[in-house]
Scaffold this motif. Structure first.
Motif, mmCIF file in Angstrom:
data_model
loop_
_atom_site.group_PDB
_atom_site.id
_atom_site.type_symbol
_atom_site.label_atom_id
_atom_site.label_comp_id
_atom_site.label_asym_id
_atom_site.label_seq_id
_atom_site.Cartn_x
_atom_site.Cartn_y
_atom_site.Cartn_z
ATOM 1 N N HIS A 1 0.832 -1.199 0.000
ATOM 2 C CA HIS A 1 0.000 0.000 0.000
ATOM 3 C C HIS A 1 0.871 1.256 0.000
ATOM 4 C CE1 HIS A 1 -2.807 3.110 1.284
ATOM 5 N NE2 HIS A 1 -3.791 2.304 0.917
ATOM 6 N N GLN A 2 1.903 1.250 0.817
ATOM 7 C CA GLN A 2 2.794 2.403 0.876
ATOM 8 C C GLN A 2 3.533 2.586 -0.443
ATOM 9 O OE1 GLN A 2 5.885 2.120 3.831
ATOM 10 N NE2 GLN A 2 6.440 4.275 3.691
ATOM 11 N N ALA A 3 4.016 1.499 -1.020
ATOM 12 C CA ALA A 3 4.719 1.576 -2.302
ATOM 13 C C ALA A 3 3.796 2.109 -3.391
ATOM 14 C CB ALA A 3 5.257 0.200 -2.693
ATOM 15 N N TYR A 4 2.561 1.621 -3.411
ATOM 16 C CA TYR A 4 1.612 2.080 -4.421
ATOM 17 C C TYR A 4 1.354 3.576 -4.274
ATOM 18 C CZ TYR A 4 -2.406 2.268 -7.492
ATOM 19 O OH TYR A 4 -3.259 2.596 -8.515
ATOM 20 N N SER A 5 1.196 4.029 -3.051
ATOM 21 C CA SER A 5 0.951 5.443 -2.812
ATOM 22 C C SER A 5 2.105 6.299 -3.301
ATOM 23 C CB SER A 5 0.711 5.700 -1.323
ATOM 24 O OG SER A 5 -0.465 5.050 -0.875
ATOM 25 N N LEU A 6 3.327 5.833 -3.073
ATOM 26 C CA LEU A 6 4.509 6.573 -3.529
ATOM 27 C C LEU A 6 4.589 6.618 -5.049
ATOM 28 C CD1 LEU A 6 7.164 5.252 -0.979
ATOM 29 C CD2 LEU A 6 6.246 7.589 -1.104
ATOM 30 N N LEU A 7 4.182 5.528 -5.704
ATOM 31 C CA LEU A 7 4.289 5.448 -7.155
ATOM 32 C C LEU A 7 3.195 6.204 -7.884
ATOM 33 C CD1 LEU A 7 5.183 1.667 -7.452
ATOM 34 C CD2 LEU A 7 6.698 3.582 -8.011
ATOM 35 N N THR A 8 2.051 6.352 -7.248
ATOM 36 C CA THR A 8 0.894 6.932 -7.944
ATOM 37 C C THR A 8 0.305 8.175 -7.294
ATOM 38 O OG1 THR A 8 -0.723 5.582 -6.739
ATOM 39 C CG2 THR A 8 0.276 4.604 -8.712
ATOM 40 N N GLY A 9 0.728 8.462 -6.080
ATOM 41 C CA GLY A 9 0.154 9.602 -5.396
ATOM 42 C C GLY A 9 -1.157 9.276 -4.698
ATOM 43 N N GLY A 10 -1.501 8.014 -4.626
ATOM 44 C CA GLY A 10 -2.722 7.573 -3.956
ATOM 45 C C GLY A 10 -2.756 6.062 -4.011
ATOM 46 N N GLY A 11 -3.515 5.430 -3.169
ATOM 47 C CA GLY A 11 -3.479 3.970 -3.117
ATOM 48 C C GLY A 11 -4.816 3.308 -3.269
ATOM 49 N N PRO A 12 -4.800 2.054 -3.736
ATOM 50 C CA PRO A 12 -6.028 1.270 -3.769
ATOM 51 C C PRO A 12 -6.384 0.787 -2.374
ATOM 52 C CG PRO A 12 -4.213 -0.078 -4.476
ATOM 53 C CD PRO A 12 -3.654 1.296 -4.227
ATOM 54 N N LYS A 13 -7.452 0.059 -2.283
ATOM 55 C CA LYS A 13 -7.908 -0.407 -0.970
ATOM 56 C C LYS A 13 -6.987 -1.481 -0.426
ATOM 57 C CE LYS A 13 -12.758 0.503 -2.014
ATOM 58 N NZ LYS A 13 -14.097 -0.076 -2.187
ATOM 59 N N SER A 14 -6.923 -1.535 0.900
ATOM 60 C CA SER A 14 -6.112 -2.566 1.556
ATOM 61 C C SER A 14 -6.958 -3.763 1.882
ATOM 62 C CB SER A 14 -5.507 -1.991 2.844
ATOM 63 O OG SER A 14 -6.521 -1.540 3.703
#
Length: 252
Positions: free
Chosen positions: A239-252
């Motif tokens: 989740h943290q990696a996704y947020s860093l790569l896209t500026g927001g994250g999918p659901k956990s």
């Protein structure tokens, strides 16, 4: 870019695949590979282009920009050879609710051109693997959501595919049903050497050793082994990696 190397080579190769609806681009220069026997998670939020990409791989849509190969067979020029190696679970359910569990599988087998005597053995084995043997004579409408998804997965594997495509197969299921299906697919496909492209927006479905392709706004923003992507981004969780790569994250 990290890859999983196997003697069999690549189950799926996408090279610069783009697609647009009228006035709206959906996929832009998408390139990645899925190794034979690997479990690859295509992770992205709803609207990222995952279902459109699956429609291109299954040839529901024509790929007019870029190329798609399945075990070396170009989808545009060798469609029959390429598609003959696929098993598919679409995002929307496709079972006939008024047929029994057994009838749904037999109908699929007939469409594939398999003799009924051969299908009988395969169906019994598939239903045992899916823990649905005791429900064979029941109408599908009487199954739970998780049981229906298990049936669709059993149907997709009935033809002994070399590559399984699963588009958001756990959407709408409770946590335990989701976990049960993921474990079954990982173990079943792993034991058979079947490659899997598993599309999801749920980060908890990613394991550290998975191939991971992050799709955001129609573009691949990172791909590789999940644990390597976490290390590269300095992240503790997907989740943290996704947020860093896209500026927001999918659901956990």
């Amino acid at each position: 870019m990290s890859q999983v190397a196997t003697p069999e080579g690549m189950a799926l190769e996408l090279d610069s695949v783009s697609f647009a609806y009228p006035r709206r681009p959906v996929l832009q220069e998408v390139s990645f590979t899925v190794a034979a026997g690997a479990f690859c998670v295509l992770l992205g939020p709803n609207g990222a282009g995952k279902t459109t990409l699956f429609s291109l791989i299954t040839r529901l849509f024509l790929c007019r920009s870029g190329s798609i190969r399945i075990f070396g067979h170009d989808l545009g020029r060798e469609g029959r050879e390429a598609l003959g190696r696929l098993g598919v679970v679409f995002q929307q359910p496709t079972l006939d609710l008024d047929l029994s569990v057994d009838q749904n599988l037999r109908y699929y087998g007939a469409l594939q051109g398999h003799p009924d005597r051969i299908m009988g053995t395969r169906i019994r084995e598939a239903l045992c693997d899916a823990d649905l043997a005791e429900r064979a004579g029941e109408k599908v409408r009487h199954l739970s959501g998780g049981q229906r998804r298990r049936l669709e997965l059993a149907r997709a594997l009935l033809n002994d595919p070399r590559l399984l495509l699963a588009d958001e197969p756990t959407v709408g299921l409770d946590i335990q049903s989701r976990r049960d299906i993921i474990v079954r697919v990982r173990e079943g496909c792993g034991s058979r050497g079947v490659g899997v492209l598993w599309a999801t927006h749920l980060v908890d479905e990613v394991e550290p050793h998975d191939q991971l392709v992050v799709l955001h706004q129609g573009r691949v923003v990172r791909q590789g082994i999940a644990s390597a992507i976490l290390a590269e981004t300095g992240s503790k969780t997907v989740h943290q990696a996704y947020s860093l790569l896209t500026g927001g994250g999918p659901k956990s």
